[in-house]
Scaffold this motif. Structure first.
Motif, mmCIF file in Angstrom:
data_model
loop_
_atom_site.group_PDB
_atom_site.id
_atom_site.type_symbol
_atom_site.label_atom_id
_atom_site.label_comp_id
_atom_site.label_asym_id
_atom_site.label_seq_id
_atom_site.Cartn_x
_atom_site.Cartn_y
_atom_site.Cartn_z
ATOM 1 N N SER A 45 -30.324 -17.840 30.621
ATOM 2 C CA SER A 45 -31.588 -17.098 30.678
ATOM 3 C C SER A 45 -32.215 -16.933 29.295
ATOM 4 N N SER A 46 -31.622 -17.544 28.290
ATOM 5 C CA SER A 46 -32.132 -17.458 26.910
ATOM 6 C C SER A 46 -32.348 -16.013 26.484
ATOM 7 N N SER A 47 -31.318 -15.207 26.683
ATOM 8 C CA SER A 47 -31.451 -13.786 26.378
ATOM 9 C C SER A 47 -30.291 -13.272 25.538
ATOM 10 N N PHE A 48 -30.570 -12.199 24.794
ATOM 11 C CA PHE A 48 -29.556 -11.562 23.948
ATOM 12 C C PHE A 48 -29.962 -10.100 23.818
ATOM 13 N N HIS A 49 -29.882 -9.374 24.914
ATOM 14 C CA HIS A 49 -30.325 -7.981 24.952
ATOM 15 C C HIS A 49 -29.320 -7.064 24.263
ATOM 16 N N LEU A 50 -29.826 -6.080 23.558
ATOM 17 C CA LEU A 50 -28.977 -5.114 22.854
ATOM 18 C C LEU A 50 -28.845 -3.856 23.697
ATOM 19 N N GLN A 51 -27.615 -3.379 23.846
ATOM 20 C CA GLN A 51 -27.376 -2.207 24.688
ATOM 21 C C GLN A 51 -26.471 -1.197 23.990
ATOM 22 N N LYS A 52 -26.616 0.035 24.429
ATOM 23 C CA LYS A 52 -25.704 1.090 24.016
ATOM 24 C C LYS A 52 -25.626 2.091 25.156
ATOM 25 N N SER A 53 -24.463 2.600 25.423
ATOM 26 C CA SER A 53 -24.269 3.449 26.597
ATOM 27 C C SER A 53 -24.759 4.872 26.386
ATOM 28 N N SER A 54 -24.788 5.324 25.139
ATOM 29 C CA SER A 54 -25.186 6.710 24.866
ATOM 30 C C SER A 54 -25.780 6.778 23.454
ATOM 31 N N VAL A 55 -27.090 6.883 23.374
ATOM 32 C CA VAL A 55 -27.725 6.830 22.050
ATOM 33 C C VAL A 55 -27.595 8.169 21.328
ATOM 34 N N GLN A 56 -27.551 8.078 20.013
ATOM 35 C CA GLN A 56 -27.461 9.254 19.149
ATOM 36 C C GLN A 56 -28.720 9.350 18.283
ATOM 37 N N LEU A 57 -28.930 10.525 17.713
ATOM 38 C CA LEU A 57 -30.104 10.716 16.856
ATOM 39 C C LEU A 57 -30.125 9.704 15.715
ATOM 40 N N SER A 58 -28.953 9.370 15.201
ATOM 41 C CA SER A 58 -28.845 8.451 14.074
ATOM 42 C C SER A 58 -29.178 7.003 14.450
ATOM 43 N N ASP A 59 -29.330 6.735 15.725
ATOM 44 C CA ASP A 59 -29.709 5.383 16.169
ATOM 45 C C ASP A 59 -31.200 5.124 16.044
ATOM 46 N N SER A 60 -31.960 6.150 15.748
ATOM 47 C CA SER A 60 -33.400 5.972 15.551
ATOM 48 C C SER A 60 -33.626 5.005 14.398
ATOM 49 N N ALA A 61 -34.278 3.891 14.694
ATOM 50 C CA ALA A 61 -34.465 2.822 13.698
ATOM 51 C C ALA A 61 -35.311 1.722 14.314
ATOM 52 N N LEU A 62 -35.626 0.744 13.464
ATOM 53 C CA LEU A 62 -36.328 -0.456 13.916
ATOM 54 C C LEU A 62 -35.295 -1.553 14.128
ATOM 55 N N TYR A 63 -35.311 -2.177 15.291
ATOM 56 C CA TYR A 63 -34.325 -3.191 15.641
ATOM 57 C C TYR A 63 -35.014 -4.542 15.789
ATOM 58 N N PHE A 64 -34.463 -5.519 15.077
ATOM 59 C CA PHE A 64 -35.005 -6.871 15.122
ATOM 60 C C PHE A 64 -34.002 -7.816 15.762
ATOM 61 N N CYS A 65 -34.468 -8.594 16.684
ATOM 62 C CA CYS A 65 -33.697 -9.729 17.182
ATOM 63 C C CYS A 65 -34.095 -10.952 16.362
ATOM 64 N N ALA A 66 -33.148 -11.804 16.050
ATOM 65 C CA ALA A 66 -33.452 -12.976 15.225
ATOM 66 C C ALA A 66 -32.684 -14.184 15.726
ATOM 67 N N LEU A 67 -33.261 -15.351 15.477
ATOM 68 C CA LEU A 67 -32.714 -16.614 15.989
ATOM 69 C C LEU A 67 -32.612 -17.634 14.868
ATOM 70 N N THR A 68 -31.498 -18.323 14.830
ATOM 71 C CA THR A 68 -31.436 -19.559 14.087
ATOM 72 C C THR A 68 -30.792 -20.588 15.008
ATOM 73 N N SER A 69 -30.867 -21.829 14.620
ATOM 74 C CA SER A 69 -30.300 -22.870 15.466
ATOM 75 C C SER A 69 -29.612 -23.914 14.605
ATOM 76 N N SER A 70 -28.796 -24.720 15.246
ATOM 77 C CA SER A 70 -28.019 -25.711 14.510
ATOM 78 C C SER A 70 -28.951 -26.615 13.708
#
Lengths: 114, 112
Positions: B70-95
């Motif tokens: 499905s060409s996916s790489f979803h980020l998960q967490k079961s229980s977020v904390q206040l310290s998780d507040s941030a900017l999250y980037f997904c990034a790709l490189t290839s062979s």
């Protein structure tokens, strides 16, 4: 942990002026990169380098030059700064990312062009 | 060419709830996917990475599984904390690539 330091951290420049952003890394990485970060665009690659003496164009090189005089240093040069170049600039170093290597980023240089 | 898509620009959650940040990609080569996290006024830092299909990768309570089907790489967490507040980037490189391509980022804000 890899150390990448940028200077200046904050800069206000006038339109048409020359700006040089400097980056130094102490982990002997071959590759270095310059990105700019703008809301809604993520991190976009401006220039990169495979090693001392080499510079390559990234995805948005127009209006920017780069210089890699040594393994440790990589500069981004704006010869004629424009307000559209107001942004936060990040330098990064690392080994070949195609092999899954991590990039290590500096803490950013905030540039405002007035 | 290669590309990365993060569909949510802003996610706001209450502390203790689960989160999933979406990431899909396009490449014709063998992919390597990364999640980088950037806290306010700090440098982006690697959170986790993977090139192995259908294998869960975990770090600091976050986890992601690369699904090549499905060409996916979803980020998960079961229980977020206040310290998780941030900017999250997904990034790709290839062979064979020298470049790391970033998505537009997802700002996660965790409320008390």
């Amino acid at each position: 942990e890899a150390a990448v330091t940028q200077s200046p951290r904050n800069k206000v420049a006038v339109t048409g002026g020359k700006v040089t952003l400097s980056c130094n890394q102490t982990n002997n990485h071959n590759n270095m990169y310059w990105y700019r970060q703008d809301t809604g665009h993520g991190l976009r690659l401006i220039h990169y380098s495979y090693g001392a003496g080499s510079t390559e164009k990234g995805d948005i090189p127009d209006g920017y030059k780069a210089s890699r005089p040594s393994q440790e240093n990589f500069s981004l040069i704006l010869e004629l700064a424009t307000p559209s170049q107001t942004s936060v600039y990040f330098c990064a170093s690392g080994e070949r990312t195609g092999a899954g290597n991590t990039l290590y980023f500096g803490e950013g240089s905030r540039l405002i062009v007035v | 060419g290669d590309s990365v898509t993060q569909t949510e620009g802003l996610v706001t959650l209450t502390k203790g709830l689960p989160v999933m940040l979406n990431c899909t990609y396009q490449t014709t080569y063998s992919p390597f996917l990364f999640w980088y996290v950037q806290h306010l006024n700090e440098a982006p830092k690697l959170l986790l990475k993977s090139s192995t299909d259908n294998k869960r990768t975990e770090h600091q309570g976050f986890y992601a599984t690369l699904h090549k089907s499905s060409s996916s790489f979803h980020l998960q967490k079961s229980s977020v904390q206040l310290s998780d507040s941030a900017l999250y980037f997904c990034a790709l490189t290839s062979s064979g690539s020298w470049q790391l391509i970033f998505g537009s980022g997802t700002q996660l804000t965790v409320m008390p």
